[in-house]
Design an enzyme around this catalytic site. Structure first.
Site, PDB file in Angstrom:
ATOM      1  N   GLY A 199       2.342 -39.893 -15.633  1.00 32.10           N
ATOM      2  CA  GLY A 199       2.995 -40.365 -14.409  1.00 32.10           C
ATOM      3  C   GLY A 199       2.576 -39.589 -13.174  1.00 32.10           C
ATOM      4  O   GLY A 199       3.210 -39.699 -12.132  1.00 32.10           O
ATOM      5  N   GLY A 232      -0.379 -39.918 -11.751  1.00 31.28           N
ATOM      6  CA  GLY A 232      -1.426 -40.673 -11.047  1.00 31.28           C
ATOM      7  C   GLY A 232      -2.841 -40.271 -11.408  1.00 31.28           C
ATOM      8  O   GLY A 232      -3.747 -40.372 -10.578  1.00 31.28           O
ATOM      9  N   SER A 233      -3.056 -39.844 -12.676  1.00 32.41           N
ATOM     10  CA  SER A 233      -4.402 -39.367 -13.009  1.00 32.41           C
ATOM     11  C   SER A 233      -5.424 -40.505 -13.034  1.00 32.41           C
ATOM     12  O   SER A 233      -6.567 -40.301 -12.621  1.00 32.41           O
ATOM     13  CB  SER A 233      -4.415 -38.575 -14.306  1.00 32.41           C
ATOM     14  OG  SER A 233      -4.319 -39.443 -15.398  1.00 32.41           O
ATOM     15  N   ALA A 286      -6.477 -41.142  -9.518  1.00 28.53           N
ATOM     16  CA  ALA A 286      -7.336 -40.062  -9.014  1.00 28.53           C
ATOM     17  C   ALA A 286      -8.747 -40.194  -9.584  1.00 28.53           C
ATOM     18  O   ALA A 286      -9.730 -40.004  -8.864  1.00 28.53           O
ATOM     19  CB  ALA A 286      -6.724 -38.706  -9.360  1.00 28.53           C
ATOM     20  N   ASP A 339      -0.104 -44.887  -5.883  1.00 29.92           N
ATOM     21  CA  ASP A 339      -0.960 -43.879  -6.520  1.00 29.92           C
ATOM     22  C   ASP A 339      -2.321 -43.810  -5.840  1.00 29.92           C
ATOM     23  O   ASP A 339      -2.819 -42.724  -5.534  1.00 29.92           O
ATOM     24  CB  ASP A 339      -1.171 -44.210  -8.008  1.00 29.92           C
ATOM     25  CG  ASP A 339       0.087 -43.976  -8.834  1.00 29.92           C
ATOM     26  OD1 ASP A 339       1.166 -43.866  -8.249  1.00 29.92           O
ATOM     27  OD2 ASP A 339      -0.027 -43.917 -10.078  1.00 29.92           O
TER      28      ASP A 339
HETATM   29  C1  MEV Z   1       5.475 -45.265 -11.014  1.00 23.18           C
HETATM   30  O1  MEV Z   1       4.805 -44.030 -10.723  1.00 23.18           O
HETATM   31  C2  MEV Z   1       6.399 -45.631  -9.904  1.00 23.18           C
HETATM   32  C3  MEV Z   1       7.067 -46.997  -9.982  1.00 23.18           C
HETATM   33  O2  MEV Z   1       7.904 -47.111  -8.845  1.00 23.18           O
HETATM   34  C4  MEV Z   1       6.070 -48.116  -9.990  1.00 23.18           C
HETATM   35  C5  MEV Z   1       5.359 -48.326  -8.657  1.00 23.18           C
HETATM   36  O3  MEV Z   1       5.722 -47.769  -7.632  1.00 23.18           O
HETATM   37  O4  MEV Z   1       4.385 -49.128  -8.665  1.00 23.18           O
HETATM   38  C6  MEV Z   1       7.926 -47.104 -11.227  1.00 23.18           C
END
Ligand code: MEV
Length: 291
Positions: free
Chosen positions: A77, A79-80, A83, A125
């Site tokens: 979670g 964002g690898s 990146a 991301d």
């Molecule tokens: C995931 O890092 C974050 C979420 O809000 C999904 C998104 O923003 O696309 C769950």
């Protein structure tokens, strides 16, 4: 021999994950661990074994060899994959003399994430990884905020999670319990707006993170191991702590007084998890000096 090495940062959601999917505001931030990608022109096909990297070469219409060195844990979670895509596209752009602008790189990286993840991808991301710093999200707009320094500790539960599944779970929950979930999503949006007014007050941000965490729990995206890490961080003196990203496992963040960062990291690690301290990375994707 000429090569191009580019790096791109990871990200955390400080506030507003899941609520942003429904157009509510959120705040994300680029963090220090980076992914480094080196690309070299080559007629031979590269052996990346990553669908993200393959798609970057396909998208750019070139062939080359590639070397990836990631300091970011994958599938947690942070964002690898974004990146990796942003750094690879930028390295190809440089090595092959393409003239894409950063906005175009961010859009291409988002399209690649969508394709590889079969429809579900986060535009946050790829934006955060490309431009760095703090990003305010509302509806489809993403704008950079003035940078602020926070003392953060990231705790990785090492519990695998799936973002698409968690987003789906919230959608189901909202469909089944609209009168409960809609006000909760609104409240998360309000937490983000309140945070915007207290960006220099770590104590207040900690309180708001605690509220955000509780609201995410209501939506069903919590996990017992994440709750354990959140409680351990608070007990060790963090101003506040919450899950970050999609939940159901993955990572949590704690905002701390500077002198307590290592104590908070230690408390998290004593719960069979990994922890590292970090702060804002104001730079997005950047060219590295070749060794
Ligand atoms: C995931 O890092 C974050 C979420 O809000 C999904 C998104 O923003 O696309 C769950």
């Amino acid at each position: 021999m000429k090569v191009a090495t580019w790096s791109a940062p990871g990200k955390v959601f400080l506030f507003g994950e899941h609520a942003v999917v429904y157009g509510k505001p959120g705040i994300a931030m680029a963090i220090k661990p980076r992914v480094f990608v080196t690309v070299r022109k080559s007629r031979m096909a590269h052996h990346a074994k990553s669908p993200y990297i393959d798609s970057c070469f396909d998208e750019m219409g070139v062939r080359g060899s590639v070397y990836v060195n990631s300091q970011l844990p994958s599938s947690s979670g942070l964002g690898s994959s974004a990146a990796v895509s942003v750094a690879t596209l930028s390295a190809i752009n440089d090595e092959f003399g393409k003239k894409y602008r950063p906005e175009e790189i961010a859009d291409m990286a988002f399209a690649i994430e969508k394709k590889v993840q079969k429809g579900r991808a986060s535009p946050t991301d790829t934006t955060v990884s490309t431009f760095g710093g703090l990003v305010f999200i509302t509806g489809t707009s993403r704008r950079r905020l003035p940078p602020h320094h926070f003392n953060l500790v990231v705790g990785n539960s090492l519990v695998q999670h799936n973002t698409a599944k968690m987003v789906e779970l919230v959608a189901e929950m909202k469909k089944t319990n609209p009168r409960i979930c809609e006000p909760v999503l609104d409240a998360i949006g309000e937490v983000t707006l309140a945070a915007m007014h207290h960006m220099t007050d770590a104590q207040k941000l900690g309180d708001l993170m605690n509220m955000n965490h509780a609201l995410l729990d209501v939506l069903g995206v919590g996990h017992p191991q994440i709750s354990r890490l959140v409680l351990a961080a608070r007990a060790a003196g963090a101003y506040g702590a919450k899950l970050t990203g999609a939940g159901g496992g993955g990572c949590m963040i704690a905002i701390c007084p500077k002198h307590l960062k290592s104590r908070v990291a230690g408390a998290i690690e004593s719960c069979e998890a990994r922890a590292f301290s970090t702060s804002i990375d104001t730079e997005g994707v950047r060219k590295e000096k070749d060794a």
